[in-house]
Design a protein around this motif. Structure first.
Motif, PDB file in Angstrom:
ATOM      1  N   ASN A 512       0.807  -1.214   0.000  1.00 56.37           N
ATOM      2  CA  ASN A 512       0.000   0.000   0.000  1.00 56.37           C
ATOM      3  C   ASN A 512       0.845   1.270   0.000  1.00 56.37           C
ATOM      4  N   ASP A 516       1.954   4.610  -7.046  1.00 57.74           N
ATOM      5  CA  ASP A 516       1.288   3.991  -8.192  1.00 57.74           C
ATOM      6  C   ASP A 516       2.203   4.010  -9.412  1.00 57.74           C
ATOM      7  N   ARG A 534       2.602  -1.532  -6.219  1.00 55.02           N
ATOM      8  CA  ARG A 534       1.307  -1.441  -5.549  1.00 55.02           C
ATOM      9  C   ARG A 534       0.257  -2.076  -6.454  1.00 55.02           C
ATOM     10  N   ASN A 535      -0.206  -3.245  -6.047  1.00 59.78           N
ATOM     11  CA  ASN A 535      -1.121  -4.040  -6.859  1.00 59.78           C
ATOM     12  C   ASN A 535      -2.342  -4.372  -6.013  1.00 59.78           C
ATOM     13  N   VAL A 536      -3.487  -3.829  -6.389  1.00 64.20           N
ATOM     14  CA  VAL A 536      -4.711  -4.020  -5.609  1.00 64.20           C
ATOM     15  C   VAL A 536      -5.086  -5.493  -5.510  1.00 64.20           C
ATOM     16  N   ASP A 537      -4.893  -6.244  -6.571  1.00 62.62           N
ATOM     17  CA  ASP A 537      -5.230  -7.669  -6.534  1.00 62.62           C
ATOM     18  C   ASP A 537      -4.382  -8.412  -5.502  1.00 62.62           C
ATOM     19  N   ARG A 540      -5.570  -7.379  -2.046  1.00 57.31           N
ATOM     20  CA  ARG A 540      -6.839  -8.048  -1.755  1.00 57.31           C
ATOM     21  C   ARG A 540      -6.620  -9.531  -1.438  1.00 57.31           C
ATOM     22  N   ASP A 557     -13.686  -1.535  -3.173  1.00 55.91           N
ATOM     23  CA  ASP A 557     -12.700  -1.122  -4.176  1.00 55.91           C
ATOM     24  C   ASP A 557     -12.186   0.283  -3.876  1.00 55.91           C
ATOM     25  N   TYR A 560      -9.412   0.050  -1.326  1.00 58.84           N
ATOM     26  CA  TYR A 560      -8.169  -0.486  -1.893  1.00 58.84           C
ATOM     27  C   TYR A 560      -7.467   0.534  -2.786  1.00 58.84           C
ATOM     28  N   ASN A 561      -8.231   1.387  -3.421  1.00 56.63           N
ATOM     29  CA  ASN A 561      -7.646   2.360  -4.345  1.00 56.63           C
ATOM     30  C   ASN A 561      -7.277   3.682  -3.682  1.00 56.63           C
ATOM     31  N   ARG A 563      -4.970   5.121  -0.839  1.00 61.52           N
ATOM     32  CA  ARG A 563      -3.852   4.742   0.028  1.00 61.52           C
ATOM     33  C   ARG A 563      -4.096   5.132   1.481  1.00 61.52           C
ATOM     34  N   PHE A 566      -6.966   2.989   3.065  1.00 61.94           N
ATOM     35  CA  PHE A 566      -6.495   1.624   3.288  1.00 61.94           C
ATOM     36  C   PHE A 566      -5.557   1.572   4.492  1.00 61.94           C
TER      37      PHE A 566
END
Length: 659
Positions: A512, A516, A534-537, A540, A557, A560-561, A563, A566
């Motif tokens: 996190n 980006d 930084r990879n949301v998948d 998650r 979502d 997660y998007n 920062r 999160f």
């Protein structure tokens, strides 16, 4: 000489070491040097030396350190001086005996481990594989000792791995503090190399010895700490210097440190995936579970199996079972490392400190109101969000035990504890909670409902506060069979020194913090290449497992998007998931640099001065300041002071600023 040598070997054979007066003691080193040929000549002596090195793990255990009950989540009167800031270079509660001090013990552990690594190859009775494994164990112990020192004092002296020259004077042996990043790099390298030499799994009889996963897990923990604000460009620590005036904490922020922490956690996750050894522990719902005892229906998760949902998960038992002894450590896929014998004793002591007086416990371990309020509702909303919608009740009591409307609460319990997430009921001993004590021989001690109202046996009596000062205690390590009354017994627990859930949280937190679009190519512990961004998948993947096991919805979502959002939720997740484990909250607040705010808030709980008079019991639950405890946190307290007697021993050791 023969008499001295015989004494040394006998000492090694019985797995005990005579203590010395200095943590770097010249006489002790000479004493070791003249005996090395014989001390490492036989398997029994080698095993004795290694076992002696393991002795430091008893002292090092976070479950027995004073920090465990000195943060904003838990409180115990024995730690009041720590909470109130009443410690200094001349007064540290656990260091009254300088030969038993934290600093002395850890450097003694480092010395023993280093001597072992240097000399184990001398033993002709060991195979090469055995020597490699034993070296790996000793290097793990050495790294753990450094980690324990670094998180408390910050930069500390780094002892040469090849041992010390006994011909040097004591002044020459007095080493200055090393730069924090150099220490981190040393531990990182040690654990990476150690991981390659350690086995992936141990037998049941060797459960307390480190594995590949343990080395990688500790490495991820250390690198996360190094990436955090306390040591990553923290200009507040500009004056932490060695005896030559060199700054010991980097003043420049380096985002790549977060990438290294993420890569280290990913090494553990990839090992878990490849070997099948590690995963969060889950138990399917029993056939007798009522619909009201399941998480509220959610279209996304209720009908899917873990890790995509919770259809095949009993969240309450899945979480609680890994702490209360229901599942053996050797059978627990979440366990990465444990201290076995010492850990079992310390966990049962936690349970003793929380057990009510009526059931022969100490009855003084308290959970703060802040921690109670951190737990979400059973649908994942915070209590603030639920209250705004009229779904969180602060007033009223249950009238029937375990009714459809209050499936986890007995009768006569405040509705403020109703409809909370499963981890709340697995961890919190609220006023009116049931203590089953099923092993008790006397019926009056079984299924005992405990109340902390003033005047009752488990509450405040007169001016005597032999009770949880907040009116709430910890049940996370309590097993429903546990009973300290006559005829009862305690279920053995396995200390979760390092567990897979922590690795998932480390991975998500570190990812996190990356910008980006920024990609970092780093080496895995085996030397391969891994791309970290930084990879949301990926975030998650880690968080969703924690949330599905807990029976609460995953983050949106939008979270997660974002920062910042999160980060806030991740901090809350660690506060709940890791409650009471490894002094996590204490050190989290410090590495995040949140302690100045969080640790200076007043200690609050229920009002234990209220009796069980029906006309007044509602007042028991009104948030009340615990006036007998004066929480204090100052800037200098981010780092602990070195004891004065250690500064006298080591003329090159410099004190932390402000002390």
């Amino acid at each position: 000489m023969k008499k001295i040598l015989y004494t040394i070997l006998l000492t090694l054979g019985t797995l005990s070491f005579s203590s010395c007066t200095d943590y770097i003691n010249v006489d002790k080193y000479f004493y070791d040097q003249v005996s090395l040929d014989s001390a490492f000549s036989k398997r029994v002596y080698v095993e004795g030396w290694l076992s002696s090195a393991y002795g430091v793990m008893d002292r090092i255990g976070e479950y027995r350190e004073p920090f465990r009950w000195a943060s904003d989540d838990l409180y115990h009167p024995d730690m009041q001086e720590y909470v109130e800031g009443n410690y200094s270079a001349d007064h540290q509660i656990s260091d009254d005996n300088r030969n038993e001090s934290r600093l002395w013990k850890y450097y003694e552990g480092i010395r023993k481990a280093s001597t072992f690594v240097e000399n184990v190859d001398r033993c002709p009775e060991l195979t090469m594989d055995e020597k490699t494994d034993m070296k790996g164990q000793a290097r793990f112990l050495r790294a753990y000792c450094y980690w324990a020192l670094m998180r408390v004092y910050g930069p500390v002296p780094l002892i040469p791995t090849e041992g010390l020259d006994v011909n040097l004077s004591y002044e020459d042996l007095s080493l200055p503090r090393e730069h924090f990043d150099v220490l981190v790099d040393f531990v990182d390298k040690e654990l990476s190399e150690t991981a390659r030499s350690l086995p992936t799994k141990r037998t049941v009889n060797n459960l307390g010895r480190p594995t590949r996963g343990a080395a990688l897990g500790l490495r991820a923990r250390v690198l996360l700490y190094a990436a955090s604000p306390l040591y990553n460009g923290n200009t507040d620590l500009f004056n932490v210097k060695d005896c030559y005036g060199k700054q010991l904490v980097s003043q420049t922020y380096d985002e790549a440190k977060w990438a290294k922490a993420a890569a280290a956690a990913k090494d553990v996750i990839d090992l878990a995936t490849a070997s099948g050894l590690y995963e969060l522990y889950v138990i399917p719902p029993r056939a007798t579970v009522l619909p009201s005892q399941r998480p509220p229906h959610n279209d996304l998760y209720s009908d899917k199996n873990y890790p995509e949902g919770w259809a095949n998960v009993d969240p309450l038992l899945s979480y609680k079972s890994i702490f209360d002894g229901t599942i053996l450590g050797s059978k627990n896929p979440e366990l990465i490392f444990t201290r076995t014998k010492e850990g079992t004793g310390h966990i049962n002591d936690w349970a003793y400190q929380a057990t009510p007086k009526t059931l022969k416990g100490n009855n003084r371990l308290a959970v703060t109101q802040k921690q109670v309020d951190a737990y979400a509702m059973n649908d994942g909303r915070s209590i603030t969000e639920a209250q705004a919608a009229g779904d969180y009740q602060k007033e009223g009591f249950t009238t029937q035990a375990y009714a459809t409307t209050n499936p986890f609460l007995p009768a006569k319990v405040s509705l403020m504890y109703n409809n909370r997430e499963p981890r709340f009921y697995a961890s919190i001993g609220y006023n009116g909670s049931l203590w089953e004590a099923s092993s008790a021989s006397e019926p009056e001690f079984r299924d005992f409902q405990v109340f902390y109202y003033r005047g009752l046996n488990d509450g405040k009596q007169g001016f005597k506060e032999d009770c949880p000062l907040t009116g709430v205690t910890l049940k996370k390590f309590y097993n429903q069979e546990d009973s300290r009354t006559e005829g009862g017994y305690l279920v053995a627990k396995t200390e979760m020194t390092i567990r897979y859930g922590e690795m998932l949280l480390i991975y998500a937190e570190a990812l996190n913090e990356l910008s980006d679009g920024q990609v970092y190519h780093l080496a895995t512990y085996t030397g391969g290449d891994v791309a970290i961004q930084r990879n949301v998948d990926e975030m998650r993947y880690a968080i969703k497992r924690i949330r599905m096991r807990a029976g609460v919805p995953d983050y949106t979502d939008a979270t997660y998007n974002n920062r910042n959002d999160f980060r806030v939720k991740l901090k809350r997740e660690r506060q709940i998931e890791l409650l009471g484990e490894n002094s996590m909250r204490y050190f989290d607040l410090r590495r995040w640099k949140d302690a100045m705010i969080e640790e200076n808030q007043l200690l609050q709980g229920c009002n234990i001065n209220i009796s069980d008079d029906e006309k007044r019991i509602a007042d028991f639950y009104k948030p009340t300041i615990i006036t007998s405890v004066h929480k204090v946190f100052e800037q200098r307290m981010y780092l602990w002071p070195f004891p004065t007697y250690e500064l006298k021993r080591n003329v090159n050791l410099t004190q932390n600023p402000g002390w």
